[in-house]
Design an enzyme around this catalytic site. Structure first.
Site, PDB file in Angstrom:
ATOM      1  N   ASP A  10       0.833  -1.200   0.000  1.00  0.00           N
ATOM      2  CA  ASP A  10       0.000   0.000   0.000  1.00  0.00           C
ATOM      3  C   ASP A  10       0.873   1.258   0.000  1.00  0.00           C
ATOM      4  OD1 ASP A  10       0.881   0.156   2.701  1.00  0.00           O
ATOM      5  OD2 ASP A  10      -0.876  -0.936   3.394  1.00  0.00           O
ATOM      6  N   SER A  11       0.410   2.327   0.625  1.00  0.00           N
ATOM      7  CA  SER A  11       1.139   3.598   0.568  1.00  0.00           C
ATOM      8  C   SER A  11       2.506   3.528   1.233  1.00  0.00           C
ATOM      9  CB  SER A  11       0.317   4.717   1.225  1.00  0.00           C
ATOM     10  OG  SER A  11       0.004   4.391   2.569  1.00  0.00           O
ATOM     11  N   ILE A  12       2.664   2.661   2.223  1.00  0.00           N
ATOM     12  CA  ILE A  12       3.965   2.561   2.896  1.00  0.00           C
ATOM     13  C   ILE A  12       5.008   1.989   1.943  1.00  0.00           C
ATOM     14  CG2 ILE A  12       5.191   1.574   4.870  1.00  0.00           C
ATOM     15  CD1 ILE A  12       2.566   1.601   6.403  1.00  0.00           C
TER      16      ILE A  12
END
Length: 242
Positions: A10-12
Site C-alpha cells: 500500500d502507501s507505505i
C-alpha cells in the site's frame, strides 16, 4: 540480466523510494545485482490488491521476481463506522486474500522468496493530531484506526506466513520494542519517518540474508571497474557479454 525484487503493498510501499525510504535503501544495497521494483498502491487493501495480481505477476511472464515483499494490512484494519470504513476488510478475509496472493506467486515461481510484512503499529493520538492539523474543525473526532486492531491483523499475518511456509516480519511488534516509537517511527500516526523506514529496511535485509538472498554474496551484472584492463578491456567482458 539482473533479477527483480518486487515490493508489493500500500502507501507505505508506494512511498518507499522517497528520501530515506526503505525501498530506496534496498535498491542501493542490491545495486548492480538486482533491480528493486516498487508496486505500491496508496489506500489499497488486500481485497483490491487481488485485482492487480494477474497484471503485476502474469503467470506466463518470462521473468518472474527473484523475491517479493507483500506489505498490506494498515488499510484492511481501518475500523467500521469510522472515516475510513470503506477500506475495512475483516481479518479472516484479510488472511484469505494474503493466502491467494502468496499462492499465486508460488504458482508463478516455486523458488520465489516471499516475505509477508505486518502492518505497523498505530499511534492513535498521532492520527488525531494529523487530522486536526490537516482538516481543522472538519477533522474526525475518533481515530479511524487503533493500535489494538492493527495488532490483530499483524498476528493474523504472522500466523498465515507460518501456515504457508513463507517468511514474515512482525513490524507491529518490532517497532514497539523502542521507547517513544510513536513519534520516532511514525510521521502521522501511520506512515513512516526516515527512522521508521530504516527499521523496515533492516528487517527486510535481515530476512533476505537468513533466506538465501544476501547482496554481499551476489555477483555484479557486469565486471567491477577494477577488473578491467585499460590496455585490453574486452577481456573482462568476454565471459559476461560474449
Amino acid at each position: 540480466m539482473r533479477p527483480n525484487i518486487v515490493l508489493f503493498g500500500d502507501s507505505i510501499t508506494e512511498q518507499s523510494f522517497r528520501p530515506g525510504g526503505w525501498g530506496a535503501s534496498l535498491a542501493d544495497t542490491y545495486s548492480r545485482k538486482a533491480d528493486v521494483l516498487v508496486r505500491g498502491y496508496g489506500g489499497y487493501n488486500t481485497r483490491w490488491a487481488l485485482f492487480l495480481l494477474h497484471h503485476l505477476f502474469p503467470l506466463d511472464s518470462k521473468k518472474h521476481p527473484l523475491a517479493t515483499t507483500i506489505f498490506f494490512g494498515a488499510n484492511d484494519a481501518a475500523l467500521l463506522g469510522r472515516n475510513s470504513e470503506r477500506q475495512h476488510v475483516p481479518v479472516e478475509e484479510y488472511k484469505e486474500n494474503l493466502s491467494k496472493i502468496v499462492k499465486h506467486l508460488k504458482e508463478c515461481s516455486p523458488t520465489m522468496l516471499i516475505v509477508l510484512i505486518t502492518p505497523p503499529p498505530i499511534d492513535e493520538e498521532g492520527r488525531m493530531e494529523y487530522a486536526r492539523a490537516t482538516y481543522g474543525e472538519k477533522a474526525m473526532k475518533l481515530p479511524e484506526r487503533t493500535n489494538d486492531m492493527a495488532g490483530v491483523y499483524a498476528q493474523g499475518c504472522v500466523e498465515l506466513a507460518e501456515e504457508l511456509g513463507v517468511r514474515s516480519i512482525n513490524l507491529w511488534s518490532k517497532m514497539q520494542e523502542t521507547d517513544g516509537w510513536q513519534k520516532k517511527y511514525l510521521s502521522d500516526g501511520l506512515h513512516l519517518t526516515p527512522q521508521g523506514n530504516a527499521v523496515v529496511f533492516q528487517e527486510v535485509v535481515r530476512v533476505f540474508k537468513e533466506a538465501w538472498l544476501n547482496a554481499e554474496e551476489m555477483p555484479f551484472d557486469f565486471p567491477h571497474h577494477s577488473q578491467i584492463d585499460g590496455q585490453n578491456p574486452e577481456k573482462a567482458f568476454q565471459q559476461k557479454c560474449l
